[in-house]
Scaffold this motif. Structure first.
Motif, short mmCIF file in Angstrom:
data_model
loop_
_atom_site.label_atom_id
_atom_site.label_comp_id
_atom_site.label_asym_id
_atom_site.label_seq_id
_atom_site.Cartn_x
_atom_site.Cartn_y
_atom_site.Cartn_z
N ALA A 84 0.83 -1.20 0.00
CA ALA A 84 0.00 0.00 0.00
C ALA A 84 0.87 1.25 0.00
N ALA A 85 1.97 1.21 0.75
CA ALA A 85 2.90 2.34 0.78
C ALA A 85 3.56 2.53 -0.58
N ALA A 123 -7.02 -0.63 12.66
CA ALA A 123 -6.82 0.79 12.40
C ALA A 123 -5.72 0.95 11.37
N THR A 124 -5.79 2.02 10.59
CA THR A 124 -4.76 2.29 9.59
C THR A 124 -4.41 3.78 9.59
N GLY A 125 -3.21 4.08 9.15
CA GLY A 125 -2.77 5.47 9.04
C GLY A 125 -1.65 5.56 8.01
N GLU A 126 -1.33 6.77 7.62
CA GLU A 126 -0.30 6.94 6.59
C GLU A 126 0.49 8.22 6.82
N ASN A 127 1.81 8.12 6.73
CA ASN A 127 2.71 9.28 6.71
C ASN A 127 3.36 9.37 5.34
N LEU A 128 3.53 10.60 4.88
CA LEU A 128 4.04 10.82 3.53
C LEU A 128 4.94 12.04 3.55
N GLN A 129 6.03 11.99 2.78
CA GLN A 129 6.88 13.18 2.67
C GLN A 129 7.77 13.10 1.44
N TYR A 130 8.25 14.28 1.06
CA TYR A 130 9.31 14.37 0.05
C TYR A 130 10.54 14.92 0.75
N PHE A 131 11.64 14.18 0.67
CA PHE A 131 12.90 14.65 1.24
C PHE A 131 13.84 15.01 0.11
N GLY A 132 14.07 16.31 -0.06
CA GLY A 132 14.99 16.78 -1.09
C GLY A 132 16.41 16.78 -0.58
N SER A 187 11.07 5.98 -2.94
CA SER A 187 11.34 6.03 -4.38
C SER A 187 12.08 7.32 -4.72
N LEU A 188 13.13 7.19 -5.49
CA LEU A 188 13.90 8.34 -5.95
C LEU A 188 13.06 9.15 -6.93
N ASP A 189 13.13 10.48 -6.83
CA ASP A 189 12.37 11.28 -7.79
C ASP A 189 12.99 11.20 -9.18
N LYS A 193 17.01 14.07 -7.29
CA LYS A 193 17.33 15.16 -6.36
C LYS A 193 16.69 14.96 -4.98
N GLY A 194 16.00 13.87 -4.80
CA GLY A 194 15.34 13.62 -3.52
C GLY A 194 14.54 12.33 -3.58
N VAL A 195 13.86 12.02 -2.50
CA VAL A 195 13.09 10.78 -2.44
C VAL A 195 11.69 11.05 -1.90
N TYR A 196 10.75 10.27 -2.42
CA TYR A 196 9.40 10.24 -1.87
C TYR A 196 9.34 9.07 -0.90
N VAL A 197 8.74 9.31 0.26
CA VAL A 197 8.68 8.28 1.29
C VAL A 197 7.25 8.16 1.81
N THR A 198 6.77 6.93 1.87
CA THR A 198 5.45 6.66 2.43
C THR A 198 5.58 5.56 3.48
N GLN A 199 4.89 5.78 4.59
CA GLN A 199 4.83 4.73 5.61
C GLN A 199 3.36 4.54 5.98
N VAL A 200 2.89 3.29 5.86
CA VAL A 200 1.51 2.97 6.18
C VAL A 200 1.49 2.12 7.45
N PHE A 201 0.60 2.48 8.36
CA PHE A 201 0.52 1.84 9.66
C PHE A 201 -0.74 0.96 9.75
N GLY A 202 -0.65 -0.10 10.53
CA GLY A 202 -1.80 -0.96 10.75
C GLY A 202 -1.90 -1.40 12.21
N GLY A 203 -3.13 -1.51 12.69
CA GLY A 203 -3.35 -1.99 14.05
C GLY A 203 -3.38 -3.50 14.08
N LYS A 204 -4.18 -4.08 14.93
CA LYS A 204 -4.25 -5.52 15.02
C LYS A 204 -4.70 -6.09 13.68
N CYS A 205 -4.08 -7.19 13.30
CA CYS A 205 -4.36 -7.80 12.01
C CYS A 205 -5.56 -8.73 12.13
N GLY A 206 -6.51 -8.54 11.19
CA GLY A 206 -7.73 -9.34 11.27
C GLY A 206 -7.69 -10.62 10.50
N ARG A 207 -6.65 -10.79 9.69
CA ARG A 207 -6.57 -12.05 8.91
C ARG A 207 -5.14 -12.40 8.63
#
Length: 207
Positions: A84-85, A123-132, A187-189, A193-207
């Motif tokens: 997903a990330a 539960a789910t959540g997502e952090n996203l950023q571009y690091f130049g 992922s490199l842009d 000149k920089g990278v895109y970064v995504t981190q997806v979070f999950g709570g208790k796993c249902g399956r």
């Protein structure tokens, strides 16, 4: 005189409260250590031979080091969350802008993207950023050009984590006790000149 005394007492109490009030932004990324990764972590990033999976591992480890300072359990890697990330990282890279949403049916939100790849979490959540990468303007003769000072993998990981630590909503995600798993994608842009970064979070796993 009594009013002045009361006012000074109130100020002293407020200062005492401020001194002991925990700050979300008090943890510096300079405290993050990646010694177990050896010399590889000190290797300078080369956009022509970029090791995305290695930087992902360092970022994930850095997040867990931050959680450790809070006495919060480490996040385990989860391949569904990583997919997903990766999906969102690829999307923002192609479009060149940060966005938690995308128009594709079934992938519009991070929760939908997690479900799309077969995940089921409490539960789910997502952090996203571009690091130049740091850049400076250099002069050679009469010509000026931009020089990219490529960081080491460890330096990049520290800065990426720090950017999330100093941002309230992102910091709350990465220390949230309801999250048990995470998936990280880098992922490199297009111009290296920089990278895109995504981190997806999950709570208790249902399956």
């Amino acid at each position: 005189m009594m009013k002045l005394t009361n006012f000074l007492t109130l100020c002293a109490l407020l200062l005492l409260f401020s001194a002991f009030r925990p700050s979300n932004h008090s943890i510096s990324s300079s405290l993050l250590l990646f010694e177990e990764y050896g010399p590889a972590a000190q290797q300078q990033i080369n956009p022509n031979h970029f090791n995305a999976s290695f930087l992902e591992a360092l970022v994930h480890d850095g997040i867990n080091q931050i959680r450790n300072t809070r006495g919060t359990k480490h996040l385990a890697n989860h391949q569904v969350l990583r997919k997903a990330a990766k999906e969102q990282t690829n999307y923002v890279r192609v479009n060149g802008r940060l966005d938690h949403y995308q128009p594709a049916k079934g992938k519009m939100t991070f929760k939908e993207r997690v479900n799309y790849f077969g995940g089921s979490f409490s539960a789910t959540g997502e952090n996203l950023q571009y690091f130049g990468f740091p850049a400076q303007t250099l002069t050679q003769g009469h010509r000026q050009y931009n020089h990219i000072a490529y960081p080491t993998y460890a330096e990049a990981a520290r800065k990426i984590v720090e950017n999330w630590v100093i941002s309230g909503s992102h910091y709350r995600n990465l220390i949230n006790t309801k999250y048990k798993f995470a998936g990280t994608a880098v992922s490199l842009d297009k111009k290296g000149k920089g990278v895109y970064v995504t981190q997806v979070f999950g709570g208790k796993c249902g399956r």
